[in-house]
Design an enzyme around this catalytic site. Structure first.
Site, short mmCIF file in Angstrom:
data_model
loop_
_atom_site.label_atom_id
_atom_site.label_comp_id
_atom_site.label_asym_id
_atom_site.label_seq_id
_atom_site.Cartn_x
_atom_site.Cartn_y
_atom_site.Cartn_z
N ASP A 49 48.78 42.52 -19.74
CA ASP A 49 49.79 42.21 -20.74
C ASP A 49 49.16 41.67 -22.04
OD1 ASP A 49 52.84 42.17 -20.68
OD2 ASP A 49 52.40 40.25 -21.66
N GLU A 118 37.51 51.97 -32.07
CA GLU A 118 36.99 50.60 -31.94
C GLU A 118 35.48 50.64 -31.89
OE1 GLU A 118 38.98 48.11 -29.01
OE2 GLU A 118 40.75 49.36 -29.20
N HIS A 232 34.13 38.54 -25.95
CA HIS A 232 34.65 39.29 -27.11
C HIS A 232 34.17 38.59 -28.37
CE1 HIS A 232 37.35 41.37 -29.82
NE2 HIS A 232 37.72 42.16 -28.82
N ARG A 291 29.64 45.50 -28.32
CA ARG A 291 30.29 44.20 -28.31
C ARG A 291 29.34 43.03 -28.07
NH1 ARG A 291 35.76 44.34 -24.94
NH2 ARG A 291 36.57 45.41 -26.74
N HIS A 345 35.91 37.39 -22.07
CA HIS A 345 36.90 38.45 -22.19
C HIS A 345 37.02 39.30 -20.93
CE1 HIS A 345 39.41 41.29 -24.29
NE2 HIS A 345 38.55 42.28 -24.18
N ARG A 380 30.71 46.61 -21.38
CA ARG A 380 31.83 47.56 -21.38
C ARG A 380 32.16 48.04 -22.80
NH1 ARG A 380 37.30 47.16 -22.09
NH2 ARG A 380 37.19 44.90 -22.29
C1 SIN Z 1 40.35 44.60 -28.26
O1 SIN Z 1 41.47 44.95 -28.62
O2 SIN Z 1 39.45 44.29 -29.02
C2 SIN Z 1 40.06 44.57 -26.81
C3 SIN Z 1 39.93 45.93 -26.27
C4 SIN Z 1 39.14 45.88 -25.00
O3 SIN Z 1 38.67 44.83 -24.60
O4 SIN Z 1 38.93 46.94 -24.41
#
Ligand code: SIN
Length: 525
Positions: A49, A118, A232, A291, A345, A380
Protein backbone atom coordinates in the site's frame (compact mmCIF):
# COMPACT_ATOMS: atom_id res chain seq x y z
CA UNK A 1 -1.77 -27.46 26.35
CA UNK A 2 -2.24 -26.31 22.82
CA UNK A 3 -5.78 -25.41 21.95
CA UNK A 4 -7.38 -28.56 20.55
CA UNK A 5 -9.80 -26.74 18.29
CA UNK A 6 -8.26 -26.39 14.89
CA UNK A 7 -9.08 -25.68 11.29
CA UNK A 8 -7.84 -26.85 7.96
CA UNK A 9 -7.30 -25.22 4.56
CA UNK A 10 -6.07 -26.58 1.26
CA UNK A 11 -3.80 -23.60 0.84
CA UNK A 12 -2.93 -21.23 3.67
CA UNK A 13 -1.52 -17.82 2.74
CA UNK A 14 0.05 -15.62 5.42
CA UNK A 15 0.17 -11.95 4.42
CA UNK A 16 -1.99 -9.58 2.44
CA UNK A 17 0.26 -7.54 0.17
CA UNK A 18 0.38 -8.01 -3.60
CA UNK A 19 2.27 -11.34 -3.31
CA UNK A 20 -0.19 -12.85 -0.81
CA UNK A 21 -3.21 -11.70 -2.82
CA UNK A 22 -1.71 -13.07 -6.04
CA UNK A 23 -0.93 -16.42 -4.41
CA UNK A 24 -4.45 -16.68 -2.99
CA UNK A 25 -6.02 -15.76 -6.32
CA UNK A 26 -3.95 -18.26 -8.29
CA UNK A 27 -4.63 -21.12 -5.87
CA UNK A 28 -8.37 -20.33 -5.84
CA UNK A 29 -8.44 -20.19 -9.64
CA UNK A 30 -7.03 -23.74 -9.59
CA UNK A 31 -9.91 -24.87 -7.39
CA UNK A 32 -8.28 -24.86 -3.93
CA UNK A 33 -9.98 -23.53 -0.84
CA UNK A 34 -7.73 -20.77 0.45
CA UNK A 35 -7.45 -19.18 3.87
CA UNK A 36 -5.58 -15.87 3.79
CA UNK A 37 -4.42 -14.79 7.24
CA UNK A 38 -3.08 -11.34 7.85
CA UNK A 39 -2.13 -9.46 10.97
CA UNK A 40 -3.05 -6.30 9.07
CA UNK A 41 -6.16 -4.45 10.12
CA UNK A 42 -6.09 -1.98 7.26
CA UNK A 43 -4.64 -2.02 3.73
CA UNK A 44 -1.88 0.37 4.75
CA UNK A 45 -0.54 -2.17 7.23
CA UNK A 46 0.97 -3.90 4.17
CA UNK A 47 4.03 -2.45 2.43
CA UNK A 48 2.36 -2.79 -0.97
CA UNK A 49 0.00 0.00 0.00
CA UNK A 50 3.01 2.28 0.52
CA UNK A 51 4.62 1.57 -2.85
CA UNK A 52 4.82 4.75 -4.88
CA UNK A 53 6.69 4.62 -8.19
CA UNK A 54 4.97 1.79 -10.02
CA UNK A 55 5.27 -1.67 -11.48
CA UNK A 56 7.73 -2.39 -14.23
CA UNK A 57 6.71 -4.12 -17.44
CA UNK A 58 9.00 -5.10 -20.29
CA UNK A 59 6.99 -3.30 -22.97
CA UNK A 60 7.69 -6.30 -25.17
CA UNK A 61 11.47 -6.19 -24.63
CA UNK A 62 12.30 -8.68 -21.85
CA UNK A 63 16.03 -8.66 -22.70
CA UNK A 64 16.31 -4.96 -22.02
CA UNK A 65 14.64 -5.22 -18.59
CA UNK A 66 16.83 -8.24 -17.81
CA UNK A 67 19.96 -6.24 -18.61
CA UNK A 68 18.87 -3.41 -16.32
CA UNK A 69 18.04 -5.79 -13.45
CA UNK A 70 21.45 -7.48 -13.77
CA UNK A 71 23.27 -4.17 -14.07
CA UNK A 72 21.55 -2.65 -11.02
CA UNK A 73 22.43 -5.76 -9.02
CA UNK A 74 26.10 -5.32 -9.86
CA UNK A 75 25.94 -8.59 -11.78
CA UNK A 76 24.86 -10.55 -8.71
CA UNK A 77 21.23 -11.29 -9.65
CA UNK A 78 20.53 -14.86 -10.75
CA UNK A 79 20.00 -14.71 -14.55
CA UNK A 80 17.63 -17.72 -14.49
CA UNK A 81 15.42 -16.03 -11.88
CA UNK A 82 15.50 -12.78 -13.85
CA UNK A 83 14.36 -14.73 -16.92
CA UNK A 84 11.35 -15.96 -14.95
CA UNK A 85 10.56 -12.38 -13.99
CA UNK A 86 10.88 -10.80 -17.40
CA UNK A 87 9.25 -13.64 -19.33
CA UNK A 88 6.15 -13.57 -17.14
CA UNK A 89 5.96 -9.86 -16.40
CA UNK A 90 3.70 -8.57 -19.15
CA UNK A 91 1.24 -11.47 -19.03
CA UNK A 92 0.88 -11.23 -15.24
CA UNK A 93 0.33 -7.48 -15.36
CA UNK A 94 -2.18 -7.74 -18.17
CA UNK A 95 -4.10 -10.69 -16.74
CA UNK A 96 -4.39 -9.59 -13.11
CA UNK A 97 -3.91 -5.83 -12.99
CA UNK A 98 -5.35 -4.70 -16.32
CA UNK A 99 -8.03 -7.28 -17.19
CA UNK A 100 -9.12 -8.61 -13.78
CA UNK A 101 -8.71 -5.63 -11.45
CA UNK A 102 -8.89 -2.86 -14.07
CA UNK A 103 -6.32 -0.72 -12.25
CA UNK A 104 -6.59 2.84 -13.60
CA UNK A 105 -2.94 3.23 -14.64
CA UNK A 106 -2.11 6.73 -15.82
CA UNK A 107 -2.63 7.33 -19.53
CA UNK A 108 -1.44 9.91 -22.01
CA UNK A 109 -3.87 12.22 -23.83
CA UNK A 110 -3.95 9.60 -26.61
CA UNK A 111 -5.33 6.97 -24.24
CA UNK A 112 -2.05 4.97 -24.20
CA UNK A 113 -0.38 3.90 -20.96
CA UNK A 114 1.82 6.69 -19.65
CA UNK A 115 4.95 4.67 -18.84
CA UNK A 116 7.42 6.34 -16.50
CA UNK A 117 11.09 5.72 -15.83
CA UNK A 118 13.09 5.35 -12.63
CA UNK A 119 16.74 5.12 -11.68
CA UNK A 120 18.80 2.49 -13.53
CA UNK A 121 16.01 1.77 -16.03
CA UNK A 122 17.12 2.33 -19.61
CA UNK A 123 13.52 2.74 -20.84
CA UNK A 124 10.20 4.30 -19.89
CA UNK A 125 8.41 1.04 -19.00
CA UNK A 126 6.84 1.52 -15.56
CA UNK A 127 3.08 1.57 -15.14
CA UNK A 128 1.88 3.86 -12.38
CA UNK A 129 -1.03 5.72 -10.87
CA UNK A 130 0.52 9.14 -10.18
CA UNK A 131 3.01 8.13 -7.47
CA UNK A 132 0.61 6.15 -5.31
CA UNK A 133 0.60 2.96 -7.36
CA UNK A 134 0.68 0.48 -4.48
CA UNK A 135 -2.55 1.56 -2.84
CA UNK A 136 -4.30 1.80 -6.23
CA UNK A 137 -3.38 -1.84 -6.81
CA UNK A 138 -3.77 -3.30 -3.34
CA UNK A 139 -7.19 -1.99 -2.38
CA UNK A 140 -9.06 -3.44 -5.37
CA UNK A 141 -6.95 -6.60 -5.12
CA UNK A 142 -7.94 -7.13 -1.49
CA UNK A 143 -11.58 -6.48 -2.31
CA UNK A 144 -11.37 -8.97 -5.18
CA UNK A 145 -9.88 -11.82 -3.12
CA UNK A 146 -12.25 -11.07 -0.25
CA UNK A 147 -15.22 -11.47 -2.64
CA UNK A 148 -13.89 -14.70 -4.10
CA UNK A 149 -15.98 -17.79 -3.24
CA UNK A 150 -12.95 -19.93 -2.55
CA UNK A 151 -10.98 -17.44 -0.45
CA UNK A 152 -11.54 -16.51 3.18
CA UNK A 153 -9.63 -13.43 4.32
CA UNK A 154 -9.04 -13.20 8.07
CA UNK A 155 -7.61 -9.90 9.27
CA UNK A 156 -5.97 -8.99 12.58
CA UNK A 157 -4.67 -12.55 12.93
CA UNK A 158 -0.96 -13.21 13.42
CA UNK A 159 0.80 -16.48 12.63
CA UNK A 160 3.20 -17.07 15.53
CA UNK A 161 4.87 -20.38 14.65
CA UNK A 162 4.98 -22.81 11.76
CA UNK A 163 3.74 -26.33 12.41
CA UNK A 164 6.66 -28.36 11.08
CA UNK A 165 7.59 -31.99 11.33
CA UNK A 166 10.58 -33.74 9.80
CA UNK A 167 11.24 -31.09 7.17
CA UNK A 168 7.61 -30.70 6.13
CA UNK A 169 5.33 -27.78 7.02
CA UNK A 170 1.70 -28.41 7.96
CA UNK A 171 0.33 -24.94 8.70
CA UNK A 172 0.71 -22.35 11.43
CA UNK A 173 -0.24 -21.60 15.01
CA UNK A 174 -2.02 -18.26 15.27
CA UNK A 175 -2.71 -15.85 18.11
CA UNK A 176 -6.46 -16.50 18.02
CA UNK A 177 -6.24 -18.27 21.37
CA UNK A 178 -4.06 -17.58 24.42
CA UNK A 179 -2.42 -20.97 24.03
CA UNK A 180 -2.16 -20.77 20.25
CA UNK A 181 -4.65 -21.78 17.59
CA UNK A 182 -3.42 -24.41 15.10
CA UNK A 183 -4.48 -24.14 11.47
CA UNK A 184 -3.46 -27.15 9.37
CA UNK A 185 -2.91 -26.74 5.65
CA UNK A 186 -1.96 -28.85 2.66
CA UNK A 187 0.45 -26.11 1.66
CA UNK A 188 1.51 -22.90 3.40
CA UNK A 189 2.60 -19.75 1.55
CA UNK A 190 4.45 -17.04 3.48
CA UNK A 191 3.95 -13.54 2.09
CA UNK A 192 4.75 -11.58 5.22
CA UNK A 193 6.76 -8.71 3.71
CA UNK A 194 9.92 -7.05 4.88
CA UNK A 195 11.86 -5.85 7.87
CA UNK A 196 11.44 -2.06 8.05
CA UNK A 197 10.51 -2.15 11.74
CA UNK A 198 14.09 -3.22 12.52
CA UNK A 199 15.31 0.27 11.62
CA UNK A 200 14.56 3.68 13.08
CA UNK A 201 13.54 5.11 9.73
CA UNK A 202 11.88 3.02 7.06
CA UNK A 203 9.45 3.34 4.20
CA UNK A 204 7.65 0.20 5.48
CA UNK A 205 4.71 0.06 7.87
CA UNK A 206 5.56 -0.66 11.49
CA UNK A 207 4.31 -4.27 11.29
CA UNK A 208 7.21 -5.17 8.98
CA UNK A 209 8.95 -7.24 11.65
CA UNK A 210 10.32 -10.05 9.47
CA UNK A 211 7.79 -12.58 10.76
CA UNK A 212 7.85 -15.04 7.86
CA UNK A 213 11.65 -15.04 7.60
CA UNK A 214 12.04 -15.69 11.32
CA UNK A 215 9.40 -18.43 11.46
CA UNK A 216 10.83 -20.16 8.40
CA UNK A 217 14.43 -19.89 9.65
CA UNK A 218 13.44 -21.24 13.08
CA UNK A 219 11.76 -24.18 11.34
CA UNK A 220 15.00 -24.90 9.46
CA UNK A 221 14.35 -23.27 6.06
CA UNK A 222 17.35 -21.95 4.15
CA UNK A 223 17.68 -18.16 4.05
CA UNK A 224 20.10 -16.20 1.91
CA UNK A 225 21.40 -12.74 0.98
CA UNK A 226 20.20 -11.17 4.23
CA UNK A 227 23.05 -8.66 4.30
CA UNK A 228 21.49 -6.92 1.29
CA UNK A 229 19.23 -4.40 3.00
CA UNK A 230 18.30 -1.73 0.51
CA UNK A 231 18.14 1.91 1.59
CA UNK A 232 16.11 4.30 -0.53
CA UNK A 233 18.15 7.42 -1.29
CA UNK A 234 15.34 9.94 -1.06
CA UNK A 235 13.06 9.75 1.93
CA UNK A 236 11.98 13.01 3.56
CA UNK A 237 14.76 13.82 6.05
CA UNK A 238 12.27 14.99 8.68
CA UNK A 239 13.46 15.67 12.16
CA UNK A 240 15.53 12.48 12.27
CA UNK A 241 13.29 11.41 15.15
CA UNK A 242 13.16 7.72 15.93
CA UNK A 243 10.15 5.93 14.55
CA UNK A 244 7.15 6.17 16.83
CA UNK A 245 4.99 3.09 17.04
CA UNK A 246 2.32 1.28 18.94
CA UNK A 247 5.12 -1.00 20.04
CA UNK A 248 7.04 1.76 21.69
CA UNK A 249 3.95 3.46 23.06
CA UNK A 250 5.30 6.75 21.69
CA UNK A 251 3.11 9.04 19.64
CA UNK A 252 2.78 7.47 16.22
CA UNK A 253 4.58 10.20 14.35
CA UNK A 254 5.68 9.13 10.93
CA UNK A 255 7.96 11.91 10.12
CA UNK A 256 9.40 10.35 7.03
CA UNK A 257 7.87 9.44 3.68
CA UNK A 258 9.19 8.34 0.35
CA UNK A 259 10.04 10.74 -2.46
CA UNK A 260 9.65 8.32 -5.31
CA UNK A 261 12.49 7.61 -7.66
CA UNK A 262 10.02 8.48 -10.40
CA UNK A 263 10.67 12.13 -9.46
CA UNK A 264 14.32 11.76 -10.43
CA UNK A 265 13.31 9.61 -13.38
CA UNK A 266 11.32 12.57 -14.69
CA UNK A 267 13.98 15.23 -14.02
CA UNK A 268 14.22 16.14 -10.31
CA UNK A 269 17.82 16.69 -9.20
CA UNK A 270 19.80 16.35 -5.97
CA UNK A 271 21.58 19.37 -4.50
CA UNK A 272 23.97 19.38 -1.55
CA UNK A 273 24.16 21.92 1.27
CA UNK A 274 26.16 24.26 -1.00
CA UNK A 275 23.37 24.20 -3.57
CA UNK A 276 25.49 22.11 -5.98
CA UNK A 277 24.52 19.07 -8.00
CA UNK A 278 26.87 16.27 -7.04
CA UNK A 279 25.67 12.96 -8.47
CA UNK A 280 27.76 13.24 -11.64
CA UNK A 281 30.85 13.07 -9.42
CA UNK A 282 29.74 9.67 -8.17
CA UNK A 283 28.35 7.92 -11.25
CA UNK A 284 28.01 8.64 -14.96
CA UNK A 285 24.25 8.13 -14.71
CA UNK A 286 24.07 10.85 -12.04
CA UNK A 287 20.61 10.93 -10.36
CA UNK A 288 19.65 7.78 -12.27
CA UNK A 289 22.53 5.69 -10.96
CA UNK A 290 21.72 2.44 -9.11
CA UNK A 291 19.96 3.02 -5.83
CA UNK A 292 22.80 1.91 -3.54
CA UNK A 293 25.20 4.35 -5.21
CA UNK A 294 22.78 7.27 -4.88
CA UNK A 295 21.97 6.37 -1.26
CA UNK A 296 25.63 6.39 -0.20
CA UNK A 297 26.27 9.59 -2.15
CA UNK A 298 23.35 11.34 -0.43
CA UNK A 299 24.60 10.19 2.99
CA UNK A 300 28.14 11.34 2.21
CA UNK A 301 27.04 14.76 0.96
CA UNK A 302 24.78 15.24 3.97
CA UNK A 303 27.74 14.56 6.21
CA UNK A 304 30.08 16.80 4.23
CA UNK A 305 27.77 19.73 3.53
CA UNK A 306 24.98 19.54 6.10
CA UNK A 307 22.02 18.61 3.95
CA UNK A 308 20.78 17.29 0.64
CA UNK A 309 17.58 18.42 -1.04
CA UNK A 310 15.61 17.02 -3.93
CA UNK A 311 14.86 19.90 -6.27
CA UNK A 312 11.54 19.18 -7.94
CA UNK A 313 11.33 22.48 -9.85
CA UNK A 314 11.92 20.79 -13.25
CA UNK A 315 8.60 18.90 -12.73
CA UNK A 316 4.91 19.71 -12.71
CA UNK A 317 5.12 18.59 -9.12
CA UNK A 318 1.71 19.58 -7.73
CA UNK A 319 -0.31 18.26 -10.65
CA UNK A 320 1.73 15.16 -11.52
CA UNK A 321 2.46 13.97 -7.96
CA UNK A 322 -0.49 15.19 -5.88
CA UNK A 323 -0.07 12.59 -3.13
CA UNK A 324 3.58 13.45 -2.47
CA UNK A 325 2.87 17.18 -2.81
CA UNK A 326 0.19 16.88 -0.13
CA UNK A 327 2.60 15.11 2.24
CA UNK A 328 5.06 17.98 1.73
CA UNK A 329 2.39 20.58 2.46
CA UNK A 330 1.33 18.66 5.59
CA UNK A 331 4.86 19.02 6.91
CA UNK A 332 5.10 22.68 6.06
CA UNK A 333 7.65 22.17 3.27
CA UNK A 334 7.48 25.24 1.08
CA UNK A 335 9.06 25.72 -2.32
CA UNK A 336 10.55 23.10 -4.55
CA UNK A 337 13.47 21.85 -2.44
CA UNK A 338 12.67 18.89 -0.21
CA UNK A 339 15.25 17.77 2.38
CA UNK A 340 16.07 14.08 1.87
CA UNK A 341 18.06 11.32 3.54
CA UNK A 342 18.45 7.59 2.87
CA UNK A 343 16.10 5.33 4.74
CA UNK A 344 15.56 1.54 4.99
CA UNK A 345 13.33 0.42 2.14
CA UNK A 346 13.57 -3.23 1.06
CA UNK A 347 15.27 -6.51 1.93
CA UNK A 348 16.75 -8.07 -1.20
CA UNK A 349 17.42 -11.42 0.52
CA UNK A 350 15.10 -13.63 2.51
CA UNK A 351 13.79 -17.19 2.49
CA UNK A 352 15.49 -19.04 -0.32
CA UNK A 353 12.97 -20.11 -2.99
CA UNK A 354 12.99 -21.61 -6.47
CA UNK A 355 11.21 -20.40 -9.59
CA UNK A 356 7.82 -21.38 -8.11
CA UNK A 357 8.38 -20.00 -4.63
CA UNK A 358 9.17 -23.41 -3.09
CA UNK A 359 11.39 -23.19 -0.01
CA UNK A 360 13.82 -25.82 1.24
CA UNK A 361 11.03 -27.19 3.48
CA UNK A 362 8.40 -29.41 1.93
CA UNK A 363 4.98 -27.80 1.41
CA UNK A 364 6.27 -24.36 2.43
CA UNK A 365 6.38 -21.51 -0.08
CA UNK A 366 7.53 -17.92 0.28
CA UNK A 367 6.72 -14.99 -2.00
CA UNK A 368 7.19 -11.22 -2.06
CA UNK A 369 9.71 -9.39 0.08
CA UNK A 370 10.16 -12.21 2.60
CA UNK A 371 11.44 -14.46 -0.20
CA UNK A 372 14.83 -14.52 -1.88
CA UNK A 373 14.19 -15.46 -5.50
CA UNK A 374 17.58 -14.33 -6.77
CA UNK A 375 16.03 -11.58 -8.91
CA UNK A 376 17.54 -8.75 -6.90
CA UNK A 377 20.97 -10.07 -6.03
CA UNK A 378 22.77 -7.46 -3.98
CA UNK A 379 20.65 -4.51 -5.09
CA UNK A 380 17.10 -4.27 -6.41
CA UNK A 381 16.12 -2.31 -9.51
CA UNK A 382 13.30 0.18 -8.87
CA UNK A 383 9.70 -0.93 -9.48
CA UNK A 384 10.52 -4.62 -9.60
CA UNK A 385 9.21 -5.48 -6.13
CA UNK A 386 5.50 -5.31 -6.97
CA UNK A 387 6.28 -7.21 -10.16
CA UNK A 388 8.25 -9.92 -8.37
CA UNK A 389 5.46 -10.28 -5.79
CA UNK A 390 2.86 -10.60 -8.52
CA UNK A 391 4.79 -13.05 -10.71
CA UNK A 392 6.01 -15.30 -7.90
CA UNK A 393 2.70 -15.03 -6.03
CA UNK A 394 0.84 -16.38 -9.06
CA UNK A 395 3.38 -19.12 -9.68
CA UNK A 396 3.49 -20.24 -6.05
CA UNK A 397 -0.30 -20.20 -5.67
CA UNK A 398 -0.68 -22.29 -8.80
CA UNK A 399 2.01 -24.75 -7.75
CA UNK A 400 0.69 -25.03 -4.18
CA UNK A 401 -2.81 -25.83 -5.49
CA UNK A 402 -1.42 -28.40 -7.93
CA UNK A 403 0.26 -30.40 -5.14
CA UNK A 404 -3.24 -31.23 -3.92
CA UNK A 405 -1.70 -31.98 -0.52
CA UNK A 406 -4.02 -33.02 2.29
CA UNK A 407 -3.62 -31.23 5.62
CA UNK A 408 -1.91 -33.55 8.11
CA UNK A 409 -2.65 -33.14 11.79
CA UNK A 410 0.80 -33.50 13.37
CA UNK A 411 1.54 -32.13 16.82
CA UNK A 412 1.52 -28.32 16.83
CA UNK A 413 4.03 -26.28 18.88
CA UNK A 414 2.71 -25.67 22.37
CA UNK A 415 2.47 -22.01 23.24
CA UNK A 416 2.16 -20.93 26.85
CA UNK A 417 0.48 -18.14 28.64
CA UNK A 418 1.80 -18.59 32.15
CA UNK A 419 3.61 -15.48 33.31
CA UNK A 420 1.55 -12.36 33.94
CA UNK A 421 4.59 -10.44 35.26
CA UNK A 422 6.03 -9.20 32.00
CA UNK A 423 7.44 -5.68 32.54
CA UNK A 424 4.97 -3.29 30.95
CA UNK A 425 7.32 -1.69 28.45
CA UNK A 426 9.47 -4.76 27.87
CA UNK A 427 8.76 -5.18 24.13
CA UNK A 428 8.89 -1.43 23.46
CA UNK A 429 12.23 -0.98 25.19
CA UNK A 430 13.85 -3.99 23.56
CA UNK A 431 12.59 -2.85 20.17
CA UNK A 432 14.21 0.53 20.73
CA UNK A 433 17.52 -1.17 21.56
CA UNK A 434 17.26 -3.41 18.52
CA UNK A 435 16.59 -0.49 16.17
CA UNK A 436 19.45 1.56 17.59
CA UNK A 437 21.80 -1.36 17.05
CA UNK A 438 20.65 -1.86 13.46
CA UNK A 439 20.82 1.87 12.66
CA UNK A 440 24.24 2.28 14.16
CA UNK A 441 25.99 -0.88 12.98
CA UNK A 442 24.03 -2.44 10.13
CA UNK A 443 22.99 0.55 8.06
CA UNK A 444 24.31 1.88 4.77
CA UNK A 445 27.91 1.02 5.61
CA UNK A 446 29.30 -1.92 7.57
CA UNK A 447 32.49 -1.93 9.55
CA UNK A 448 33.44 -5.53 10.46
CA UNK A 449 34.23 -4.58 14.09
CA UNK A 450 30.89 -2.82 14.44
CA UNK A 451 29.06 -5.75 12.90
CA UNK A 452 30.70 -8.01 15.51
CA UNK A 453 29.58 -5.59 18.24
CA UNK A 454 26.04 -5.62 16.83
CA UNK A 455 26.01 -9.42 16.84
CA UNK A 456 26.95 -9.49 20.52
CA UNK A 457 24.22 -6.97 21.46
CA UNK A 458 21.63 -8.78 19.36
CA UNK A 459 22.51 -12.19 20.79
CA UNK A 460 22.00 -10.88 24.33
CA UNK A 461 18.75 -9.24 23.31
CA UNK A 462 17.44 -12.40 21.68
CA UNK A 463 18.25 -14.37 24.82
CA UNK A 464 16.17 -11.97 26.93
CA UNK A 465 13.30 -12.03 24.43
CA UNK A 466 13.31 -15.83 24.16
CA UNK A 467 12.93 -16.17 27.90
CA UNK A 468 9.67 -14.20 27.82
CA UNK A 469 8.30 -15.58 24.54
CA UNK A 470 8.27 -19.03 26.14
CA UNK A 471 5.92 -17.76 28.81
CA UNK A 472 3.41 -15.62 26.98
CA UNK A 473 1.41 -15.68 23.76
CA UNK A 474 1.49 -11.98 22.96
CA UNK A 475 1.76 -10.67 19.40
CA UNK A 476 4.21 -7.90 20.24
CA UNK A 477 6.55 -10.37 21.92
CA UNK A 478 6.50 -12.67 18.92
CA UNK A 479 7.11 -9.70 16.63
CA UNK A 480 10.08 -8.79 18.80
CA UNK A 481 11.29 -12.39 18.73
CA UNK A 482 10.98 -12.39 14.93
CA UNK A 483 12.76 -9.04 14.61
CA UNK A 484 15.62 -10.22 16.82
CA UNK A 485 15.99 -13.48 14.89
CA UNK A 486 16.15 -11.61 11.57
CA UNK A 487 18.47 -8.93 12.97
CA UNK A 488 20.88 -11.64 14.07
CA UNK A 489 20.67 -13.32 10.67
CA UNK A 490 21.45 -9.99 8.98
CA UNK A 491 24.41 -9.46 11.30
CA UNK A 492 25.67 -12.96 10.62
CA UNK A 493 25.32 -12.57 6.84
CA UNK A 494 27.08 -9.19 6.99
CA UNK A 495 29.95 -10.61 9.02
CA UNK A 496 30.40 -13.54 6.64
CA UNK A 497 30.56 -11.37 3.51
CA UNK A 498 33.78 -9.37 3.36
CA UNK A 499 33.14 -8.04 -0.13
CA UNK A 500 31.42 -4.73 -0.87
CA UNK A 501 28.63 -5.43 -3.34
CA UNK A 502 25.41 -3.51 -3.96
CA UNK A 503 23.65 -2.76 -0.68
CA UNK A 504 26.38 -4.42 1.41
CA UNK A 505 29.10 -1.80 1.61
CA UNK A 506 32.03 -2.86 3.75
CA UNK A 507 34.11 -0.05 5.17
CA UNK A 508 37.74 -0.92 5.21
CA UNK A 509 39.08 0.59 8.40
CA UNK A 510 42.54 1.30 6.99
CA UNK A 511 40.99 3.02 3.98
CA UNK A 512 38.62 4.91 6.28
CA UNK A 513 41.52 6.32 8.27
CA UNK A 514 43.34 7.55 5.17
CA UNK A 515 40.28 9.04 3.46
CA UNK A 516 38.74 10.69 6.53
CA UNK A 517 37.72 13.44 7.00
CA UNK A 518 36.45 13.42 3.39
CA UNK A 519 33.71 10.79 3.53
CA UNK A 520 32.19 12.25 0.37
CA UNK A 521 34.92 10.52 -1.64
CA UNK A 522 33.87 7.03 -0.56
CA UNK A 523 32.04 6.31 -3.79
CA UNK A 524 33.76 8.61 -6.19
CA UNK A 525 35.22 6.93 -9.26
C1 SIN B 1 10.02 4.55 -5.52
O1 SIN B 1 8.92 4.95 -5.89
O2 SIN B 1 11.04 5.20 -5.55
C2 SIN B 1 10.10 3.16 -4.99
C3 SIN B 1 9.99 2.19 -6.08
C4 SIN B 1 10.61 0.89 -5.64
O3 SIN B 1 11.14 0.79 -4.55
O4 SIN B 1 10.60 -0.05 -6.43
Amino acid sequence: MTDTTHETADVLVVGSGIAGCAAALAAAREGSDVLLLTKAERPDDASTDWAQGGISTTRGDPESLKEDVLEASDGTADPAAVDVLVENADDAVEDVLVDTLEIPFDETDDGEFDYTREAAHSEHRILHVDAATGSHILRPFLAHVDDHDRIEVRQDTAALELIADEGRVHGVVTDESATGHPIYAGTTILATGGIGALYGRSTNPEGATGDGIAMAALAGATVDDLEYVQFHPTAYAGSEAQRGSKRSGEAAERDTFLLSEALRGEGAVLLNGNGERFMEDYHPDAELAPRDVVARAVAAEREATGEVVLDVSPLEFESEYPGIAEKCRDRGIEGSEIPVAPCEHFLCGGIDVDDRGRTSLERLYAVGECARTGVHGANRLASTSLLEGLVWGLRAGEDAAATDATPERVEAPELRDSDPDLPERFAAEKFTRLRRTMDEYLGLERDPDEVARASAVLRRLKGEVDAYVRTRTARDLYELRNASVVALLIARAASENEESTGCHYVVDEAEEETTDPEPATADRP
